[in-house]
Design an enzyme around this catalytic site. Structure first.
Site, PDB file in Angstrom:
ATOM      1  N   GLY A 374       1.844  -2.506   2.776  1.00 49.69           N
ATOM      2  CA  GLY A 374       2.153  -3.658   1.935  1.00 49.69           C
ATOM      3  C   GLY A 374       2.306  -3.280   0.481  1.00 49.69           C
ATOM      4  O   GLY A 374       3.122  -3.849  -0.245  1.00 49.69           O
ATOM      5  N   MET A 376       1.162   0.267  -2.442  1.00 46.29           N
ATOM      6  CA  MET A 376       0.476   1.530  -2.707  1.00 46.29           C
ATOM      7  C   MET A 376       0.108   1.585  -4.175  1.00 46.29           C
ATOM      8  O   MET A 376       0.960   1.444  -5.053  1.00 46.29           O
ATOM      9  CB  MET A 376       1.365   2.721  -2.322  1.00 46.29           C
ATOM     10  N   GLU A 377      -1.167   1.847  -4.430  1.00 49.35           N
ATOM     11  CA  GLU A 377      -1.787   1.623  -5.731  1.00 49.35           C
ATOM     12  C   GLU A 377      -1.608   2.725  -6.750  1.00 49.35           C
ATOM     13  O   GLU A 377      -2.372   2.815  -7.713  1.00 49.35           O
ATOM     14  CB  GLU A 377      -3.288   1.409  -5.530  1.00 49.35           C
ATOM     15  N   HIS A 410      -5.036  -6.953  -4.705  1.00 46.11           N
ATOM     16  CA  HIS A 410      -5.589  -5.807  -3.974  1.00 46.11           C
ATOM     17  C   HIS A 410      -5.224  -4.498  -4.681  1.00 46.11           C
ATOM     18  O   HIS A 410      -6.091  -3.649  -4.947  1.00 46.11           O
ATOM     19  CB  HIS A 410      -5.048  -5.816  -2.546  1.00 46.11           C
ATOM     20  N   GLU A 411      -3.939  -4.340  -5.000  1.00 46.96           N
ATOM     21  CA  GLU A 411      -3.484  -3.096  -5.624  1.00 46.96           C
ATOM     22  C   GLU A 411      -3.997  -2.963  -7.051  1.00 46.96           C
ATOM     23  O   GLU A 411      -4.288  -1.852  -7.515  1.00 46.96           O
ATOM     24  CB  GLU A 411      -1.963  -3.012  -5.588  1.00 46.96           C
TER      25      GLU A 411
END
Length: 632
Positions: A374, A376-377, A410-411
């Site tokens: 979904g 990538m940080e 989230h990221e």
């Protein structure tokens, strides 16, 4: 030292780039199935394959000469074969290349990396390649005559060299080989590296720009009926080694200096702001060289790159420049507006929550048509699937908007939990993903207070955790390091247990500690381990310190005796209370109670007692003990 673009240009102008150079340069089998070179005298020697040769000649000149990605050979293949390793250099008996973990003798300091992704097919071969050159600076912690470094699907086109960092003298290499079972490139040196000294490893190589969504890969998409290509990275968990030779383990953090060459109509973006852009003319064709500022100290899997024709919208919020990138038609339709609107506020929310500022001056958010996860940080360059960053208010529902915000939060949480402080090894991946999942709900509620945390969390993460942890094939949040050694084992930990059970346990701890104390402990944890790595016990220690430094919240026992039972063993209990006798019993809950649980618990079972057996507690005695402690 890497051959600079200016040197390539000067060589071309001086007439020293010619077909003879092309014949002498190394070549690459872009299928990645095998190197087109053989190891002779300790060095990789190029062997031509007709397919690659045809592709290079179709381009007009050798690709290596154009970019300077392989030095012009001064010796023939016959001369190279005479470089035999001396008999007195014996292969070490311990054979650390047989281990799935790197030896502890070397630690990286910096990577100087130059990449050229070819977003076009090479002549009639139809191949997509990327070319690279890297210089890894590392410190020797223990005297050794071995350099073991990760490398996967890379074909080396000139001898890999090791040099002393002090006087730049070359350390002679006796033998080089690839240990494919563990993705290693191994160099046996004729003289040992000395403890405390700094060295460099220099390599030139190429690989295939695949469409497999790992490493550095290509994405094909259409825009206004025209087919276009972009290059993008996905390094987590173990795919940086597909892009450059590296110490590809999370604890081995370093800084990165990245240079990218691309077409003028494309943009290159990476973790850091652009330091310098220049033009490069090769055989009458213009290219752009983009050089980025040095990164912060970080793990290899966080290095990121996107080369594309994307468009962006931007704004600056409290000193941080935010850009949302995507396909031109989507950006012009306003589908990136929502993400840009909330990004600054959301990042500031977490900075205030953790009491630690975001350490970079920019944040690029990129929507890619084909992406494995979904989001990538990557530090400063977060990459998303399009659906998780772009929002069409005319077509999509509020639930889609809430899901998008959840991924964004989230990221953003990962910029602290994962990037600033990284788990020491993958067995503690929940320290990244559990925190990011838990705080994503708080960020979601901050953006829109109508999206309450509890009901949303219970219906999504708590439910997923209960479902997965009731299976006999579940695992602890923090399994033993020895259990997590292969790529398959690592990948399997990116599951509901690490994400949703991790978030559920953190929510539970925040509840009984109080959010204020919980955050106080987290701030101490983040500050102590900034730009470093940590494990579960480091987190638990800081939470305990937060409890010890106040008197308002008193637990019936220390935090370890409570928290360890939720993190070091799998499963959860079903509790039965006999209202007549006051007897409380608990038993490991399984969705199928007839299944056989093979994993043992460090506590002799799940929660208490052996797996499948009941543990008992007299409720009257428990109430009496709590009354004595002033809790009832």
């Amino acid at each position: 030292m890497p051959l600079r673009w200016q040197e390539v240009t000067s060589r071309w102008k001086a007439g020293r780039v010619n077909e003879l150079d092309a014949q002498k340069d190394g070549h690459c089998d872009a299928t990645g199935s095998r190197p087109t070179g053989v190891l002779r005298g300790g060095h990789m020697v190029a062997v031509e394959t007709p397919r690659i040769r045809k592709a290079q000649l179709a381009f007009g000149l050798s690709a290596w000469v154009l970019l300077g990605l392989a030095a012009v050979s001064q010796a023939s293949l016959g001369e190279r074969t005479s470089w035999a390793p001396p008999a007195q250099v014996a292969t070490p008996t311990q054979k650390p290349w047989r281990s799935a973990r790197l030896p502890r003798s070397l630690r990286p300091v910096n990577y100087e990396l130059e990449l050229w992704p070819w977003l076009f097919r090479e002549g009639s071969s139809g191949l997509f390649l990327f070319h690279g050159r890297s210089t890894v600076t590392f410190r020797c912690l223990e005297a050794t005559n071995l350099v073991v470094i990760y490398s996967k699907m890379l074909n080396y086109t000139e001898p890999v060299r090791v040099k002393s960092g002090a006087d730049r003298s070359e350390v002679p290499v006796a033998r080089v080989w690839q240990e494919t079972a563990n993705d290693y490139l191994v160099l046996l040196l004729r003289t040992p590296l000395r403890k405390g000294r700094v060295y460099t490893l220099q390599a030139a190589y190429c690989g295939e720009l695949t469409d497999e969504l790992v490493g550095l890969y290509r994405v094909e998409y259409t825009e206004a009926g025209v087919t276009k290509l972009l290059a993008v990275t996905m390094m987590q968990p173990t795919d940086a080694r597909r892009v450059f030779p590296c110490f590809d383990e999370p604890a081995l953090k370093a800084t990165f200096d990245l240079t990218v060459i691309h077409r003028p109509d494309q943009s290159a973006i990476s973790n850091m702001p652009i330091k310098r852009v220049s033009a490069l003319w090769i055989h009458g064709q213009e290219w752009t060289v983009t050089i980025f500022e040095r990164t912060l100290k970080m793990s290899t899997y966080l290095l990121a790159l996107v080369v594309s024709e994307f468009r962006f919208i931007e704004e600056t919020y409290h000193g941080v420049q935010f850009k949302v990138w995507g396909r031109k038609e989507m950006i012009e339709a306003g589908e990136g507006d929502y993400a840009l609107k909330v990004a600054g506020r959301l990042l500031e929310f977490f900075a205030n929550k953790f009491d630690i500022s975001y350490p970079l001056t920019k944040m690029d958010l990129v929507a890619v048509p084909s992406f494995e996860s979904g989001g990538m940080e990557n530090w400063g360059l977060i990459i998303f699937r399009e659906v998780n960053l772009l929002y069409d208010a005319k077509e999509e529902s509020e639930s889609s908007l809430r899901a998008l915000t959840l991924v964004l939060a989230h990221e953003f949480t990962h910029q602290w939990f994962g990037n600033l402080v990284t788990m020491r090894w993958w067995n503690d991946i929940w320290l990244n993903e559990g925190f990011a999942t838990y705080f994503s709900y708080l960020g979601n509620s901050f953006v829109n207070p109508d999206w309450t945390v509890d009901s949303f969390f219970a219906g999504k993460s708590l439910s997923a955790a209960f479902s997965s942890d009731a299976l006999a094939i579940s695992h602890p949040l923090s399994p033993r390091q020895q259990e997590v050694y292969s790529i398959e084992h690592i990948s399997q930990l990116f599951d509901d247990i690490s994400y949703d059970k991790g978030a559920s346990v953190l929510r539970m701890v925040s509840s009984f500690m109080t959010e204020e104390l919980f955050l106080h402990g987290l701030t101490g944890y983040l500050r102590e381990f900034s730009f470093r790595t940590a494990n579960y016990t480091d987190l638990r220690t800081h939470l305990q310190q937060a409890l010890d430094n106040q008197k308002m919240v008193q637990l019936p026992s220390n935090l370890a005796s409570i928290l360890d039972t939720w993190t070091l063993q799998m499963g959860y209990p079903v509790v039965t209370i006999n209202t007549s006798s006051g007897l409380v019993t608990q038993q490991h809950f399984l969705v199928d109670h007839l299944t056989n649980v093979t994993r043992t618990s460090p506590y002799g079972g799940i929660c208490a007692g052996d797996v499948g057996e009941r543990s008992e507690l007299d409720l009257g005695e428990y109430e009496q003990s709590r009354t004595v402690q002033g809790q009832l």
